[in-house]
Design a protein around this motif. Structure first.
Motif, PDB file in Angstrom:
ATOM      1  N   GLY A   1      38.980  37.394  38.509  1.00 33.78           N
ATOM      2  CA  GLY A   1      38.986  36.730  37.210  1.00 33.78           C
ATOM      3  C   GLY A   1      37.673  36.039  36.905  1.00 33.78           C
ATOM      4  N   VAL A   2      37.017  35.517  37.955  1.00 36.92           N
ATOM      5  CA  VAL A   2      35.754  34.812  37.760  1.00 36.92           C
ATOM      6  C   VAL A   2      34.659  35.783  37.321  1.00 36.92           C
ATOM      7  CG1 VAL A   2      33.969  33.423  38.876  1.00 36.92           C
ATOM      8  CG2 VAL A   2      36.369  33.033  39.426  1.00 36.92           C
ATOM      9  N   VAL A   3      34.573  36.934  37.989  1.00 39.97           N
ATOM     10  CA  VAL A   3      33.571  37.943  37.632  1.00 39.97           C
ATOM     11  C   VAL A   3      33.756  38.389  36.191  1.00 39.97           C
ATOM     12  CG1 VAL A   3      32.766  40.296  38.079  1.00 39.97           C
ATOM     13  CG2 VAL A   3      33.238  38.757  39.988  1.00 39.97           C
ATOM     14  N   MET A   4      34.986  38.720  35.825  1.00 43.63           N
ATOM     15  CA  MET A   4      35.246  39.234  34.488  1.00 43.63           C
ATOM     16  C   MET A   4      35.056  38.157  33.417  1.00 43.63           C
ATOM     17  SD  MET A   4      35.631  42.244  35.362  1.00 43.63           S
ATOM     18  CE  MET A   4      35.862  42.921  33.719  1.00 43.63           C
ATOM     19  N   ALA A   5      35.374  36.910  33.742  1.00 45.63           N
ATOM     20  CA  ALA A   5      35.174  35.818  32.782  1.00 45.63           C
ATOM     21  C   ALA A   5      33.686  35.595  32.526  1.00 45.63           C
ATOM     22  CB  ALA A   5      35.822  34.539  33.308  1.00 45.63           C
ATOM     23  N   ALA A   6      32.890  35.616  33.592  1.00 47.66           N
ATOM     24  CA  ALA A   6      31.440  35.426  33.451  1.00 47.66           C
ATOM     25  C   ALA A   6      30.824  36.523  32.597  1.00 47.66           C
ATOM     26  CB  ALA A   6      30.790  35.396  34.831  1.00 47.66           C
ATOM     27  N   LEU A   7      31.220  37.759  32.859  1.00 46.63           N
ATOM     28  CA  LEU A   7      30.669  38.883  32.101  1.00 46.63           C
ATOM     29  C   LEU A   7      31.110  38.833  30.644  1.00 46.63           C
ATOM     30  CD1 LEU A   7      31.138  41.788  34.692  1.00 46.63           C
ATOM     31  CD2 LEU A   7      29.053  40.511  34.161  1.00 46.63           C
ATOM     32  N   ALA A   8      32.328  38.375  30.402  1.00 41.07           N
ATOM     33  CA  ALA A   8      32.824  38.263  29.028  1.00 41.07           C
ATOM     34  C   ALA A   8      32.035  37.222  28.242  1.00 41.07           C
ATOM     35  CB  ALA A   8      34.313  37.906  29.037  1.00 41.07           C
TER      36      ALA A   8
ATOM     37  N   ILE B   1      30.864  45.543  33.002  1.00 41.24           N
ATOM     38  CA  ILE B   1      30.960  45.502  34.454  1.00 41.24           C
ATOM     39  C   ILE B   1      30.033  46.543  35.096  1.00 41.24           C
ATOM     40  CG2 ILE B   1      32.950  47.082  34.450  1.00 41.24           C
ATOM     41  CD1 ILE B   1      32.400  44.235  36.975  1.00 41.24           C
ATOM     42  N   THR B   2      29.866  47.693  34.442  1.00 35.46           N
ATOM     43  CA  THR B   2      28.988  48.733  34.999  1.00 35.46           C
ATOM     44  C   THR B   2      27.528  48.274  35.012  1.00 35.46           C
ATOM     45  OG1 THR B   2      28.952  49.756  32.797  1.00 35.46           O
ATOM     46  CG2 THR B   2      30.484  50.676  34.410  1.00 35.46           C
ATOM     47  N   THR B   3      27.145  47.488  34.001  1.00 37.11           N
ATOM     48  CA  THR B   3      25.783  46.944  33.974  1.00 37.11           C
ATOM     49  C   THR B   3      25.596  45.927  35.087  1.00 37.11           C
ATOM     50  OG1 THR B   3      25.772  47.204  31.566  1.00 37.11           O
ATOM     51  CG2 THR B   3      24.036  45.847  32.517  1.00 37.11           C
ATOM     52  N   TRP B   4      26.632  45.144  35.345  1.00 43.19           N
ATOM     53  CA  TRP B   4      26.593  44.173  36.449  1.00 43.19           C
ATOM     54  C   TRP B   4      26.443  44.892  37.788  1.00 43.19           C
ATOM     55  CZ3 TRP B   4      25.432  39.530  37.678  1.00 43.19           C
ATOM     56  CH2 TRP B   4      25.942  38.923  38.828  1.00 43.19           C
ATOM     57  N   TRP B   5      27.158  46.007  37.945  1.00 43.53           N
ATOM     58  CA  TRP B   5      27.025  46.791  39.180  1.00 43.53           C
ATOM     59  C   TRP B   5      25.600  47.322  39.327  1.00 43.53           C
ATOM     60  CZ3 TRP B   5      32.112  49.993  38.244  1.00 43.53           C
ATOM     61  CH2 TRP B   5      33.212  49.188  38.544  1.00 43.53           C
ATOM     62  N   LYS B   6      25.015  47.737  38.209  1.00 42.16           N
ATOM     63  CA  LYS B   6      23.648  48.248  38.246  1.00 42.16           C
ATOM     64  C   LYS B   6      22.679  47.158  38.701  1.00 42.16           C
ATOM     65  CE  LYS B   6      20.277  50.787  35.417  1.00 42.16           C
ATOM     66  NZ  LYS B   6      19.986  51.347  34.068  1.00 42.16           N
TER      67      LYS B   6
ATOM     68  N   ALA C   1      20.540  36.855  29.843  1.00 50.13           N
ATOM     69  CA  ALA C   1      21.860  36.346  30.195  1.00 50.13           C
ATOM     70  C   ALA C   1      22.264  36.760  31.606  1.00 50.13           C
ATOM     71  CB  ALA C   1      22.893  36.837  29.186  1.00 50.13           C
ATOM     72  N   MET C   2      21.721  37.870  32.074  1.00 51.79           N
ATOM     73  CA  MET C   2      22.020  38.339  33.426  1.00 51.79           C
ATOM     74  C   MET C   2      21.582  37.309  34.470  1.00 51.79           C
ATOM     75  SD  MET C   2      23.373  41.127  34.856  1.00 51.79           S
ATOM     76  CE  MET C   2      22.950  42.594  33.898  1.00 51.79           C
ATOM     77  N   VAL C   3      20.450  36.682  34.240  1.00 47.67           N
ATOM     78  CA  VAL C   3      19.956  35.656  35.160  1.00 47.67           C
ATOM     79  C   VAL C   3      20.911  34.466  35.179  1.00 47.67           C
ATOM     80  CG1 VAL C   3      18.064  34.071  35.683  1.00 47.67           C
ATOM     81  CG2 VAL C   3      17.563  36.369  34.848  1.00 47.67           C
ATOM     82  N   GLY C   4      21.381  34.070  33.983  1.00 44.05           N
ATOM     83  CA  GLY C   4      22.312  32.949  33.909  1.00 44.05           C
ATOM     84  C   GLY C   4      23.579  33.211  34.691  1.00 44.05           C
ATOM     85  N   ILE C   5      24.106  34.428  34.598  1.00 41.57           N
ATOM     86  CA  ILE C   5      25.303  34.790  35.360  1.00 41.57           C
ATOM     87  C   ILE C   5      25.006  34.794  36.853  1.00 41.57           C
ATOM     88  CG2 ILE C   5      26.874  36.689  35.916  1.00 41.57           C
ATOM     89  CD1 ILE C   5      26.927  37.450  33.049  1.00 41.57           C
ATOM     90  N   ALA C   6      23.884  35.421  37.227  1.00 42.17           N
ATOM     91  CA  ALA C   6      23.558  35.587  38.645  1.00 42.17           C
ATOM     92  C   ALA C   6      23.377  34.246  39.349  1.00 42.17           C
ATOM     93  CB  ALA C   6      22.300  36.432  38.794  1.00 42.17           C
ATOM     94  N   VAL C   7      22.755  33.291  38.679  1.00 40.27           N
ATOM     95  CA  VAL C   7      22.525  31.984  39.301  1.00 40.27           C
ATOM     96  C   VAL C   7      23.845  31.368  39.748  1.00 40.27           C
ATOM     97  CG1 VAL C   7      21.838  29.600  38.826  1.00 40.27           C
ATOM     98  CG2 VAL C   7      20.352  31.480  38.131  1.00 40.27           C
ATOM     99  N   VAL C   8      24.851  31.445  38.885  1.00 42.87           N
ATOM    100  CA  VAL C   8      26.138  30.824  39.197  1.00 42.87           C
ATOM    101  C   VAL C   8      26.994  31.724  40.081  1.00 42.87           C
ATOM    102  CG1 VAL C   8      28.198  29.743  38.233  1.00 42.87           C
ATOM    103  CG2 VAL C   8      26.049  29.673  36.954  1.00 42.87           C
ATOM    104  N   LEU C   9      27.192  32.961  39.638  1.00 42.64           N
ATOM    105  CA  LEU C   9      28.117  33.860  40.328  1.00 42.64           C
ATOM    106  C   LEU C   9      27.610  34.283  41.705  1.00 42.64           C
ATOM    107  CD1 LEU C   9      30.752  35.418  40.224  1.00 42.64           C
ATOM    108  CD2 LEU C   9      29.586  37.248  38.991  1.00 42.64           C
ATOM    109  N   VAL C  10      26.347  34.675  41.792  1.00 48.11           N
ATOM    110  CA  VAL C  10      25.779  35.075  43.075  1.00 48.11           C
ATOM    111  C   VAL C  10      25.598  33.852  43.968  1.00 48.11           C
ATOM    112  CG1 VAL C  10      23.818  36.159  44.235  1.00 48.11           C
ATOM    113  CG2 VAL C  10      24.671  37.100  42.079  1.00 48.11           C
TER     114      VAL C  10
END
Length: 500
Positions: free
Chosen positions: A459-466, A472-477, A163-172
């Protein structure tokens, strides 16, 4: 159980950008009672002439001045140009984007890209991140990316990524686009307006930065995706890998793109192509074709009058012209899609309402400049900056500017509010250090873009992670190495253009 009448302890909540900006306005008004008033001699273009500062009679600002500042910030006064032009453009852009959104063309276009590359997901990562980066760079694509997480996360999990890849593609992807905004109206546009320069000024370093940031980000995400696909234990969320497979199980097929949606998508891309072409100052590169076409059209009496005598050639367009462009293209897209007149008007108004807060925040932030200018302390602050920068190299100045905007982006999360509140002072300081004002704007938006990739106030970062069930700490990692690479690359590009 709490005892009756016992009040619940309230946790601290960060005030909104409007409140922060208004508090800054109050502080600046207090400064007008303390800081000496002053002025510079100016050129015919209105630029301050270095070394001409002189003190004048003070004009401290009172309570009524503070209350009136946001309204003067919108309409303007004798000393400060109003934000009405940029605010109106934002409202029209919101209407245009809503008209396009309700057609489903963008969603369908992304779906078509997924279908065409479903057997080569690594290539798909590059394609999708490129699409999102272009969206972020040209029109500040951010909140509208939220629906894509539900679409892409299952696809990435299904092929062996996480799921991290799915978030990164859009958010990053969209984030690095905003970081390297070329003509983004919410970052570059507002900042350029506050600095009093053209939106196309400085577009060369921004395009270079966009390409560099995209390559770094896509390579980083792809490398991580391959590691996870090879061995799921490499995933930063390996403990939820199996449960995510069940949670994000793909059901059904992605809808096919219709011929109308394909036409709308083409018109949507064409609109932004026209905007980019119209904002680049072609005459500075010795290219006169657009002026020649403009003169040829005006030389034909009936055709020139029919098109409109007030039309100016590409390369000289600014907010007024591209506002008309988005309004016109909104009408054309509605017609091509078969949208009724009532639906078009309602959708356009709904889109404008969605961006009303952004339009208003420009006025509130411009109110800070109203207080500074009316209180006659703008020149004094710039004079102090001129003295402080007199022994600084241009490269060191741009680094300090970048570092200044990192904490400011946490204080004022709104990129438009941050630009409106600070660029009016920071950009002229660049002149004293021998740094182009457009490069100061590039430093501001790249620093703000870095912060907005990881800040919990987004709001976008937190919505994606939710949606993905990631802390959020894992996202920072996941992000810290990429953040360092993007920051280092940004600083290198900024310093090189500041020096040369």
């Amino acid at each position: 159980m709490e005892e009756a009448g016992q009040k619940k302890k309230k946790s601290f909540k960060m005030p909104t950008s409007f409140t922060i900006l208004f508090l800054i306005t109050i502080v600046i008004a207090i400064f007008t009672w303390i800081i000496p008033a002053g002025q510079y001699d100016v050129t015919d273009a209105g630029d301050f002439i270095s070394g001409t500062y002189q003190t004048i009679e003070s004009n401290p600002q009172g309570i009524w001045d503070v209350l009136a500042a946001p309204f003067a910030g919108l309409t303007g006064n004798k000393l400060t140009e109003g934000a009405i032009q940029i605010s109106l453009f934002i409202l029209v852009l919101g209407g245009f984007l809503q008209v396009v959104t309700v057609t489903g063309a963008i969603d369908a276009g992304i779906g078509a890209a997924i279908r065409a590359n479903k057997d080569n997901m690594t290539r798909l990562i590059w394609i999708l991140m490129g699409i999102f980066a272009l969206g972020g760079s040209t029109y500040g694509m951010s909140e509208e990316t939220v629906p894509f997480y539900a679409l892409l996360i299952p696809m990435m999990v299904a092929v062996g990524f996480d799921a991290m890849v799915g978030i990164a593609v859009v958010l990053v992807g969209s984030g690095v686009g905003c970081l390297a905004s070329t003509v983004n109206p919410f970052a570059t546009g507002i900042a350029s307006s506050m600095a009093g320069i053209g939106l196309g000024d400085g577009i060369v370093p921004r395009v270079i930065m966009l390409v560099v940031m995209y390559v770094i980000a896509a390579s980083y995400v792809t490398r991580y995706a391959k590691k996870v696909q090879k061995d799921p234990s490499n995933s930063l969320i390996a403990d939820q890998y199996e449960s995510d497979k069940e949670k994000f199980k793909i059901e059904g097929n992605i809808d096919q793109i219709t011929s109308k949606q394909r036409s709308v998508l083409g018109l949507f891309l064409f609109t932004f192509l026209i905007m980019v072409i119209s904002l680049i100052p072609w005459s500075e590169f010795g290219i006169t074709i657009f002026h020649d076409i403009h003169d040829w059209i005006n030389s034909i009496p009936i055709l020139g009058a029919l098109v409109g005598q007030s039309v100016i050639p590409f390369g000289e367009w600014y907010l007024g012209e591209i506002t008309v462009l988005f309004f016109l293209m909104g009408i054309i897209i509605a017609f091509v899609y078969g949208m009724s007149e009532e639906d078009f008007v309602n959708n356009f108004i709904d889109g404008a309402k969605d961006l009303l807060s952004v339009a208003l925040i420009c006025a509130v932030a411009r109110g800070i400049q109203v207080i500074m200018n009316d209180g006659q302390i703008t020149a004094t602050v710039l004079h102090w900056g001129e003295m402080a920068l007199s022994n600084l190299s241009s490269g060191f100045f741009i680094i300090l500017t970048y570092l200044f905007y990192l904490p400011m982006s946490f204080l004022i999360p709104s990129t438009s509010g941050l630009a409106a509140a600070t660029v009016g002072i920071m950009a002229p300081l660049g002149d004293f250090a021998g740094v182009a004002q457009s490069l100061v704007i590039t430093a501001y938006q790249s620093a703000a873009g870095i912060v907005n990739l990881i800040t919990p106030t987004s709001g976008v970062v937190m919505a994606a992670l939710a949606i993905a069930g990631i802390e959020i700490t894992t996202w920072w990692k996941f992000m810290w190495k990429l953040i360092l690479m993007l920051a280092a690359a940004s600083l290198i590009i900024l310093v090189l253009f500041a020096i040369f």
